[in-house]
Every structure is written in C-alpha cells, then in structure tokens.
Write an enzyme that holds these catalytic residues in place. Structure first.
Site, PDB file in Angstrom:
ATOM      1  N   ASP A 337       0.866  -1.148  -0.087  1.00 28.72           N
ATOM      2  CA  ASP A 337       0.089   0.005   0.019  1.00 28.72           C
ATOM      3  C   ASP A 337       1.023   1.259  -0.041  1.00 28.72           C
ATOM      4  O   ASP A 337       2.231   1.222   0.375  1.00 28.72           O
ATOM      5  CB  ASP A 337      -0.733   0.015   1.347  1.00 28.72           C
ATOM      6  CG  ASP A 337      -2.074  -0.649   1.349  1.00 28.72           C
ATOM      7  OD1 ASP A 337      -2.468  -1.278   0.319  1.00 28.72           O
ATOM      8  OD2 ASP A 337      -2.535  -0.986   2.435  1.00 28.72           O
ATOM      9  N   ASP A 643      -4.975  -3.811   4.703  1.00 29.70           N
ATOM     10  CA  ASP A 643      -5.760  -3.184   5.926  1.00 29.70           C
ATOM     11  C   ASP A 643      -7.263  -3.515   5.987  1.00 29.70           C
ATOM     12  O   ASP A 643      -7.753  -3.616   6.827  1.00 29.70           O
ATOM     13  CB  ASP A 643      -5.144  -1.739   6.316  1.00 29.70           C
ATOM     14  CG  ASP A 643      -5.510  -0.898   5.309  1.00 29.70           C
ATOM     15  OD1 ASP A 643      -6.015  -1.573   4.257  1.00 29.70           O
ATOM     16  OD2 ASP A 643      -4.667   0.295   5.182  1.00 29.70           O
ATOM     17  N   ASP A 647      -9.650  -6.628   1.380  1.00 33.47           N
ATOM     18  CA  ASP A 647      -8.162  -6.981   1.105  1.00 33.47           C
ATOM     19  C   ASP A 647      -8.035  -8.364   1.531  1.00 33.47           C
ATOM     20  O   ASP A 647      -7.085  -9.145   1.026  1.00 33.47           O
ATOM     21  CB  ASP A 647      -7.129  -6.063   2.022  1.00 33.47           C
ATOM     22  CG  ASP A 647      -7.204  -4.587   1.402  1.00 33.47           C
ATOM     23  OD1 ASP A 647      -7.373  -4.426   0.119  1.00 33.47           O
ATOM     24  OD2 ASP A 647      -6.577  -3.658   2.157  1.00 33.47           O
TER      25      ASP A 647
HETATM   26  P1  ATP Z   1      -3.545   2.923  -0.282  1.00 35.20           P
HETATM   27  O1  ATP Z   1      -4.697   2.225  -1.052  1.00 35.20           O
HETATM   28  O2  ATP Z   1      -2.105   3.033  -0.754  1.00 35.20           O
HETATM   29  O3  ATP Z   1      -3.624   3.088   1.180  1.00 35.20           O
HETATM   30  P2  ATP Z   1      -5.106   5.372  -0.389  1.00 35.20           P
HETATM   31  O4  ATP Z   1      -5.240   5.592   1.164  1.00 35.20           O
HETATM   32  O5  ATP Z   1      -5.141   6.880  -1.160  1.00 35.20           O
HETATM   33  O6  ATP Z   1      -3.844   4.564  -0.665  1.00 35.20           O
HETATM   34  P3  ATP Z   1      -7.801   4.452  -0.440  1.00 35.20           P
HETATM   35  O7  ATP Z   1      -7.945   4.511   1.042  1.00 35.20           O
HETATM   36  O8  ATP Z   1      -8.461   3.502  -1.004  1.00 35.20           O
HETATM   37  O9  ATP Z   1      -6.214   4.429  -1.067  1.00 35.20           O
HETATM   38  O10 ATP Z   1      -8.354   5.971  -0.970  1.00 35.20           O
HETATM   39  C1  ATP Z   1      -8.616   6.109  -2.373  1.00 35.20           C
HETATM   40  C2  ATP Z   1      -9.092   7.391  -2.677  1.00 35.20           C
HETATM   41  O11 ATP Z   1     -10.383   7.550  -2.010  1.00 35.20           O
HETATM   42  C3  ATP Z   1      -8.192   8.494  -2.094  1.00 35.20           C
HETATM   43  O12 ATP Z   1      -7.248   8.707  -3.158  1.00 35.20           O
HETATM   44  C4  ATP Z   1      -9.204   9.647  -1.816  1.00 35.20           C
HETATM   45  O13 ATP Z   1      -9.368  10.366  -2.997  1.00 35.20           O
HETATM   46  C5  ATP Z   1     -10.268   8.967  -1.350  1.00 35.20           C
HETATM   47  N1  ATP Z   1     -10.577   9.081  -0.065  1.00 35.20           N
HETATM   48  C6  ATP Z   1      -9.686   8.316   0.804  1.00 35.20           C
HETATM   49  N2  ATP Z   1      -9.820   8.460   2.167  1.00 35.20           N
HETATM   50  C7  ATP Z   1     -11.188   9.474   2.200  1.00 35.20           C
HETATM   51  C8  ATP Z   1     -12.077   9.848   3.227  1.00 35.20           C
HETATM   52  N3  ATP Z   1     -11.781   9.555   4.376  1.00 35.20           N
HETATM   53  N4  ATP Z   1     -13.160  10.380   2.494  1.00 35.20           N
HETATM   54  C9  ATP Z   1     -13.463  10.629   1.473  1.00 35.20           C
HETATM   55  N5  ATP Z   1     -12.681  10.279   0.320  1.00 35.20           N
HETATM   56  C10 ATP Z   1     -11.310   9.576   0.752  1.00 35.20           C
END
Ligand code: ATP
Length: 929
Positions: A337, A643, A647
């Site tokens: 991630d 996480d 997943d």
């Molecule tokens: P990783 O998968 O490496 O942890 P990440 O945190 O960017 O990366 P996700 O958590 O799946 O991946 O988030 C994907 C997208 O969703 C983000 O790029 C963002 O645009 C949106 N996002 C993340 N957190 C939030 C939130 N709390 N509320 C609204 N949108 C969110």
C-alpha cells in the site's frame, strides 16, 4: 448510579426479545452518552476483564511425554529396555538419562517457544470504540463492561455480546459461533424470546466479525459470560508450530530411522556370522543405532523458527503462523500500500483550489494555530474566507469523523489522517468544527468505502437538508452538474479545468480530494445514489503525505536483495507515480497502471503487465487478488500488504499476507500471516532479513549436526564390519550425543543474522535444504572423525596404552572436532574469523561448558568408573588438537574454494559480494518454475 443496584449478571435474559430502550434501561445507561468512567470502573471490578479465562492446555506431564513419544526417541527407549534386560544397568541408566535430558530440554525450549508465540497473539488484542461520558474513544476491548455503549464498524471484531441499538447495513460473519458461512444481515427490531441464536438478528456476538456496515449497541455480556466464552473449544489456541520444513524434517527423520535400524540389523547379522559373541555384537548394533540417530533434530527445528519469530516481533513484525518465517526468506516481490506504509500518513493540506483560484496553505503537521490562509497571486493573508473557498473548507470539516486533540503542547488526532488534515485546514481558516456542527447538525452518514472512494454526510440547516461529500475526483466530478464561483454563486461546471488542476496537484505528489454538496428533500435518508448525480462541485484540496525516510532505505535494500517492490494504491495515478519516484520504486518517466486498465486486461496481458509495471493506482481492493494471482503465475513469491475487509482475499492468496496492526481491520489481520505493529514498509524488509537469517541458522544447525551422527555411525559400522574393537562404547557415544547437541548445536539458533543476507538473491522455495557443497562438507567432517578416531585409537593401542585411554582419546577427539566445527558453522561461506568473534556469546558459553564437561569425563574418577574412561597426557591432547585443527582448516579451505569457484563462474556471487543494484538497471528477478 450505583453498582449494587445495577444487575451485572445477565442470568438467562432474553436481550433479543427486549426493545433497545428496555435493554439500555436495564443496564442503566444513556445510549447517547454511554457510561460514566467511574461507573465503568466499578463495573469492571465487579465483572472482571472482558476476556475468556484461559483454557487448560495439556498438562506438564503430557507435554513431557509428547517429547518422548517420537520415533527417534522411542528407538532409544527400546534400546534402553533391551540393555536393562541384558543386565547392563549402567548402560541402560545412561540411555534413559539421555532420553530424559533430551525430553526436558525439548520440553523447556518448546514451552518457551509456545509461551512467546502465545504472548505475541495477546499483543494483538483488539481495540474497540466505546462511548463513555458522551465521548467516543478507543479502548482495549478487555476493559469493556456490561452496559457500555460500543460502536461497531466494518472490519472490526465484535468485542463482547451486544444488543444492537441502531445501525446501518450491518452484516456479521458468525461462522465461529454458528457455523453459518454466509454473513448475516443485522437490524434492531425485537424478536420472539424463543428465536435460536443463529437467527437473533438484533444481537452481535463477541468474537464474530463485522464485514459490512456500522452500528451502535449496548454490551450485555463480557468475558466468560459471552456466548463464545461459554464454548471453551472456540477460544483461539496457541498458533500451530508445524511448518512445511518441520514436516519435511519429520519425514526425513522417519526415513533415517528405518535406514539406521536396517543397518543395525545387518551389522548384527554380519557380526554373528563372523563368529562374534552375540551379546557383544548386539551391544554394538545398539551403539550403531543410538549413535546415528539425531534425536534432537525435530525439536531444534521448531526452536530455531520460534526464536526467529521472537526476533521478528522485536522488529515489529508479529508472525501469526510459523511457516511464514520460512517463506519470508524466499519472497521475490512485495506489493505494498502507499498511504501509511510507504508514506507517513501525516497529512497536511498544502493547497486548496476553489472558485477557479489556487490558495497555498502553510504550517506543519496537525498544529492548527497561527497560520492564515494565503493566496498565491497576492501577498499577505486572506482577509476573509468566503465563497467557494469557504464552502470547500466547511464541507471538509463537516463530512468528517476525525478529532483534533490538544495534549500538552502537542496536537494529535483521532481517526483518519486525511480527515484530520481537513479539520486543521478549517481551523487555520478560522472555522471551528464544533461551531459548524452545531449550526449544521448531522442527520445521516454514508461512510467512506474504498470501492466507492467517497464519503457523504447529511446536515440540517434552516429546515433544509444539505449533503456534503468528499472523495476521489474521478468518482465525484462526473456526478457534478455545476460549480461554485469565487463569490459562492452556482455557475456551469468547467470539468476540463477541474481535471487539469487535479492532475497538476497530483503530479506534484499531493493527494487530491474533491468536495461537493447537494440539497436533498427533507426526510430522505442518504443513499449511495445521491453521490451519482446532481452534485455541486465546491473545490479541490491537495494534501501532502511525505514518504517515510526509512521506507526509502528499505526499498533500496529490497532491490539489493533481488526483491521487487510494487506500489498498489487507491490513490490517483499522478500522486502514486510522484511518490513512487521519491521512493525509487519507479523509474523517471514510467507510468502508473490504473485499476480501470487492469479491469480490461485478460489474464495473459495482466501477467505481462505485472512483470513490468511497478506502480498500480486507483486499484480497487478486489483487484489486488488478480494482481497476486498474476504475479504468482509468473513464478513470483508474493508478499502483499492490506488493511481493509476487502483486502482479505488477496492477503490469503499471497504467499505472505501482511496486515497493518494499527490501521488494519480484524478481518485483514485474521487473513494475514504476519502483522506489522507499526504499519511501516521498512518492517517488512526487516522481517525478510530476519527470515533469511532464520533459514541460514536452520541450515547451519543441520550442517553441524549431521557429521556428528554420521561420523559416529561410520566409526561403529566400520569397526563391526572390519571385526576390530570399537573405538567408542555405546555409553560413550550416548554421552557425546547428549552433551554436544545441548551445549553446542543449540547455540547456533542464537546466531545473529549475517551481514550481507540482503545482498543475495531470494532462495528458490523448492531448493534443497543442503546444496552439493554443503553435502560434501558434512562428508568431509565425517571422514575426519572416522579417520582421526581410528588413527589415534589404533596408535594408542600400538603404543601399549590401555583400552580405556585409547577410547578416551577417540571420544575427546570427537568433542574437540565438533567444538571447532561449531565455529566453522557460524558462517557457511565466510571464514570463521570474519564473523564477529563475540556477536553470539552463546557459542562461547556453550563451548566453555562443553570443555568443562569433557574434562570431567576424562579426569573425574566417578566419570572414569561410569564411562570407562582414563586421564590423558599432554602428548595425547596435542594429537587430538592436531587432527581437529586440520579438520577446521580443511573446512575453511573448502569454503574458500567454493567462494572462488562461484566468483569465477561469476553468475552466483557469494553472499556479501554482490553490490546493490538500482531498480532502473536491474532485470526482473527470475525464479525456476
Ligand atoms: P492506499 O491504498 O495506498 O492506502 P489510499 O489511502 O489513497 O492509498 P484509499 O484509502 O483506497 O487509498 O483511498 C482512495 C481514494 O479515496 C483516495 O485517493 C481519496 O481520493 C479517497 N479518500 C480516501 N480517504 C477518504 C475519506 N476519508 N473520505 C473521502 N474520500 C477519501
């Protein structure tokens, strides 16, 4: 409220048949505020911690017996019984002594290994969200009491038996309790009293897993009083200690046993046929059997693995199943991630783009004080936060579940860092989230979901309902019909401009969120359809999440170790590529493959792409499974991090599933092989290094132990076949086996991981335990033992020394060779003087103890009587030292020749010689199919 009149025993209450208010009233708790802290403390004292009482494992005697009931040891027992029947009391006594000591050593060591593993399992105790005195906070679930109001969310374990009070789309996997494999949908309506457990839709049971939705509930039973607590057998047992390697070794031991027994029988037959006294020939056959059996091998294997698991825990990787320790050593690809693993997950908003203007934001970390919002185009702080800018910031603060906490002089956060950064932004702009929340009270919520990549909340304002939403630009922008201008007026949407701005921010490495709003009809509950159309675009927020410094060095170390690192993220491709470049995961100019592209590829195209690309962006959790499978189809051994609930399939499929201990859900941890207690990528690299070290130690132990048994077996076999006097009696051989295995061999388990393990390519999983070089080495040592023992023994006899003394020489020679050989084995390729002399003090302690024991064996009269030994003089010791020294030297020459050959063929440089390669010029690692 008083504990005395609060009923704490749930004695056959039908919670599911009561209305939520009745249950709350029964427990004297206000569902909006939860219990007061002092009341919870009183109830905790009365009900005890919320954990099941440990179940009784096998008794000490049972565990001791299990050490003896092993094929290799049973042969010794039979030999002992036969020897006793023949009236050889001393021999029989010593054989039983060996059995007992071996059992005790195995028992103590395995007990320690089990305890360490059990302690690791406890270290993963779950946290839960509880409402106390009106404040939501995280609490170790052992601190829960009946009457506590808890929040359940997807991915978490239900911490105790709970009657649900309110909720949305809650589904729980209750297989552990009911055997039902499909998740069960939950609601809050009261049910008939006779509803069976599996159909009590308004209850959550401790130990089951929430797989979707969220809910609030009141705890009605904790610890042993819960349904799971009542079924003792369901309590998680100590983790399994059988690994493919230990299984392979057990099979090897059985085959060895058969071979040894056959050889002993043959020896007996040949001996008698040659006219030997049957009794003496029989004792010689027994000697052969006991000498050639490596009794301690199976126990030693488990111990080495368990010690390795302990080391990994110190480096913050908790191993959930022992085989992972082996597999780690052969990992060829790590899929990680981004957010929180490769980056700090400490978000700071750097830029807001709203009303077609860009605003830079200053300040560091979560400290909201002192910094005003500045405009890029103008100098000086913004006088007034208004229009689109204000609405963007308001939306970010309201569509938010995080909290800022001021502790001492430090600002910390609770909840999602992405959301906390938006609260900090609001405070920097002079807006307080609490004031906003009371002006626009929240009425409903659509939680963030990684597949939807967005979240929304519903607020009431002057009789109307406003939806505020935030999420990925690609998901929300197509649903917008208009946007706000600088003055807060709705104007037609310029989607192209918004996209261009989002791309620009992402390519600067910023994590970009779009903020939106909509007016909904009063009384309509939020649904995901509301985020699909008719939205008003408010603005973009770009936040900075710096790469972890240690991750940068860890990625470099992985590349040096022939391990490829791939970033798989839900974030924007631009952001992902920018961060990947900072971490040297991707080359300059390389492109991220997106989830949408992956969805269009067939399996063969996917296999080609995963072999080349290193960055995968906007990947939905479900796609991770396909990526793992494609990599495995290419012959890779894959470690995959995760996480979330979705997943879990990918974590299970991966050769090593790695879950995040802090941010990870219970479902992910359950599916994983190892759990990182600090969520840090560098920890995976450390665990791999440790895994390689453990494997090395196993091989070192085997390489050390085999010649001992082989040498002794050969000595006995040769003397019987040649019809000459045994240079060592069975009793002496037993003494030797027992003392050297415990005092010398075991010490290799504590050998620190060698420098340079991360400079060699991954070990192919199917590679044999010992390569040709190592087999030759064990034969070489066996030959020295055989030749040396016979040579010195015969020499002493010819010089007219008594038999006792000649035999003592042979025994001491064995021990001295094994002691020096132990130092040779501290590294299998580097010279023994190149290994830090005191880096493993256990080796010195063991060698000193061994020396003392052997001196007693040689000089103490009581020992002389029991073992038929005699004191040696200086000249005899010098002879022993000369042979043992020659053996040690021969091993070092053999190592040197091996290294030389490898360097000449230059294909497989020896460990420690290969310089790390940069990812850009490194071909993808290949593995034999
Ligand atoms: P990783 O998968 O490496 O942890 P990440 O945190 O960017 O990366 P996700 O958590 O799946 O991946 O988030 C994907 C997208 O969703 C983000 O790029 C963002 O645009 C949106 N996002 C993340 N957190 C939030 C939130 N709390 N509320 C609204 N949108 C969110």
């Amino acid at each position: 409220m008083n504990t005395r009149d609060a009923p704490l025993t749930p004695a056959a209450m039908h919670w599911h048949a009561m209305q939520p208010q009745e249950v709350a009233a029964h427990w004297r708790v206000d569902p909006q505020r939860g219990l007061a802290e002092d009341e919870a403390g009183r109830r905790l004292a009365a009900s005890g911690p919320n954990r099941p009482t440990a179940i009784r494992g096998p008794s000490a005697l049972e565990r001791l017996l299990s050490q003896i009931v092993q094929p290799l040891v049973l042969v010794l027992v039979v030999a002992g019984v036969v020897t006793a029947v023949l009236g050889q009391w001393v021999d029989a006594g010593v054989i039983f002594g060996v059995v007992l000591i071996n059992a005790i050593v195995g028992y103590v060591q395995e007990g320690r290994a089990q305890a360490a593993l059990a302690a690791l399992a406890c270290a993963l105790a779950t946290d839960t969200t509880v409402l106390r005195a009106g404040v939501r906070r995280r609490l170790d679930s052992t601190g829960l009491v009946p009457g506590d109001v808890v929040a359940l969310a997807a991915g978490e374990r239900v911490p105790a038996d709970v009657r649900l009070l309110s909720g949305r789309d809650l589904q729980a996997a209750e297989a552990v309790l009911t055997g039902e494999s499909e998740p069960v949908a939950k609601n809050t309506a009261a049910l008939p009293a006779d509803t069976p457990l599996a159909e009590r839709r308004n209850m959550g049971y401790g130990g089951t897993l929430v797989v979707a939705g969220q809910a609030m509930g009141v705890v009605v039973a904790t610890g042993d009083a819960t349904e799971t607590g009542r079924i003792a057998g369901l309590i998680v047992q100590a983790p399994d200690t059988v690994t493919p390697l230990t299984q392979r070794m057990a099979r090897f031991a059985r085959q060895l046993l058969i071979a040894i027994l056959a050889l002993a029988a043959l020896t007996f037959a040949v001996g008698v046929w040659r006219g030997g006294v049957p009794f003496e020939v029989f004792m010689a056959a027994v000697a052969l059997a006991v000498s050639a059996i490596p009794e301690g091998l199976p126990a030693a294997m488990t111990i080495v693995l368990a010690i390795g698991a302990g080391h990994m825990a110190h480096r913050r990787a908790v191993v959930r199943c022992l085989p992972a320790v082996e597999t780690l050593g052969s990992t060829t690809v790590i899929c990680s991630d981004k957010t929180g693993t490769l980056t700090e997950n400490a978000m700071t908003v750097r830029e807001v783009w709203a009303g077609s203007r860009a605003f830079q934001v200053g300040g560091h970390g979560y400290n909201p004080g002192g910094i005003a919002t500045e405009r890029t185009e103008e100098t000086g702080p913004v006088a007034q936060v208004a229009g689109a800018l204000r609405e963007t910031i308001v939306a970010g603060a309201l569509c938010n579940n995080a909290r800022l906490v001021h502790q001492g002089s430090q600002w910390t956060i609770q909840g999602d860092p992405t959301e906390a950064a938006l609260l900090v932004l609001a405070r920097k702009a002079g807006l307080d989230e609490a004031d906003l929340a009371s002006a626009l009270p929240r009425r409903d919520e659509l939680p963030f979901d990684p597949t939807r990549q967005a979240m929304a909340t519903l607020h009431e304002h002057n009789g109307s309902c406003i939806l505020y939403g935030k999420g990925a630009v690609e998901k929300l922008l197509p649903a917008c019909r208009s946007m706000l201008d600088e003055n807060g007026r709705e104007v037609p949407l310029d989607a192209q401009e918004v996209e261009a701005q989002a791309l620009r921010m992402a390519s600067e490495g910023l994590r970009v969120l779009a903020l939106v709003r909509a007016i909904l009809p009063v009384g309509e509950p939020l649904q995901s359809g509301h985020l699909a159309s008719g939205l008003v675009f408010l603005g973009l927020v770009g936040m900075m999440d710096p790469p972890r410094l240690r991750a940068i060095t860890a990625v470099r170390a992985c590349h040096g170790a022939g391990i490829r690192v791939k970033m798989i993220t839900g974030d924007h491709p631009g952001t992902a590529s920018a961060v990947a470049r900072q971490l040297s995961i991707a080359r300059d100019g390389s492109r991220a493959v997106t989830g949408r592209e992956l969805a269009q590829m067939d399996e063969s195209a996917l296999r080609r792409v995963v072999a080349e690309a290193d960055v995968f962006a906007r990947v939905e959790p479900e796609q991770k499974l396909r990526l793992v499978r494609a990599l495995q189809a290419n012959g890779e051994v894959v470690a995959m991090t995760g996480d979330g609930v979705n997943d879990a399939p990918a974590l299970k499929q991966a050769d090593i599933g790695v879950a995040m201990g802090l941010a990870g859900t219970e479902v992910a941890k359950e599916a994983a092989d190892i759990v990182l207690t600090d969520d840090n990528f560098a920890t995976i690299e450390a665990a791999i290094e440790e895994g390689r070290g453990v494997w090395d130690n196993l091989v070192k132990f085997i390489v050390w132990t085999l010649p001992t048994n082989g040498g002794e077996g050969l000595v006995v076999l040769t003397s019987i076949l040649a019809g000459v006097t045994l240079p060592m009696t069975p009793l002496q051989i037993l003494w030797n086996n027992m003392t050297t295995a415990v005092l010398l061999g075991m010490m290799l388990a504590f050998e620190p991981t060698e420098r340079g393990v991360m400079l060699r390519p991954p070990r192919p999983p199917a590679a044999p335990l010992l390569d040709r070089d190592l087999i030759v080495r064990t034969l070489l040592v066996s030959a020295f033992m055989l030749g040396g023992a016979f040579g010195l023994f015969e020499l002493a006899l010819r010089q007219g020394q008594p038999l006792e003394q000649a035999r003592t020489i042979a025994c001491d020679l064995f021990v001295v060779i094994e002691t020096l050989y132990l130092f040779n084995c501290r590294s299998l390729s580097r010279p023994f003087w190149a290994v830090g002399a005191f880096s493993n003090p256990w080796v010195w302690a063991g060698a000193s103890a061994m020396l003392a024991a052997q001196l007693a064996f040689t000089y103490v009269p009581a020992f002389n009587r029991i073992f038929h030994t005699a004191a040696l003089d200086m000249g005899q010791w010098l002879g022993i030292l000369a042979v043992a020294g020659a053996c040690a030297l021969a091993i070092e020459l053999h190592k040197y020749a091996g290294n030389l050959r490898r360097n000449v063929t230059a294909r497989e440089p020896s460990p420690g010689c290969r310089p790390p390669t940069k990812p850009a010029d490194r071909p993808p690692p290949t593995r034999p199919a």
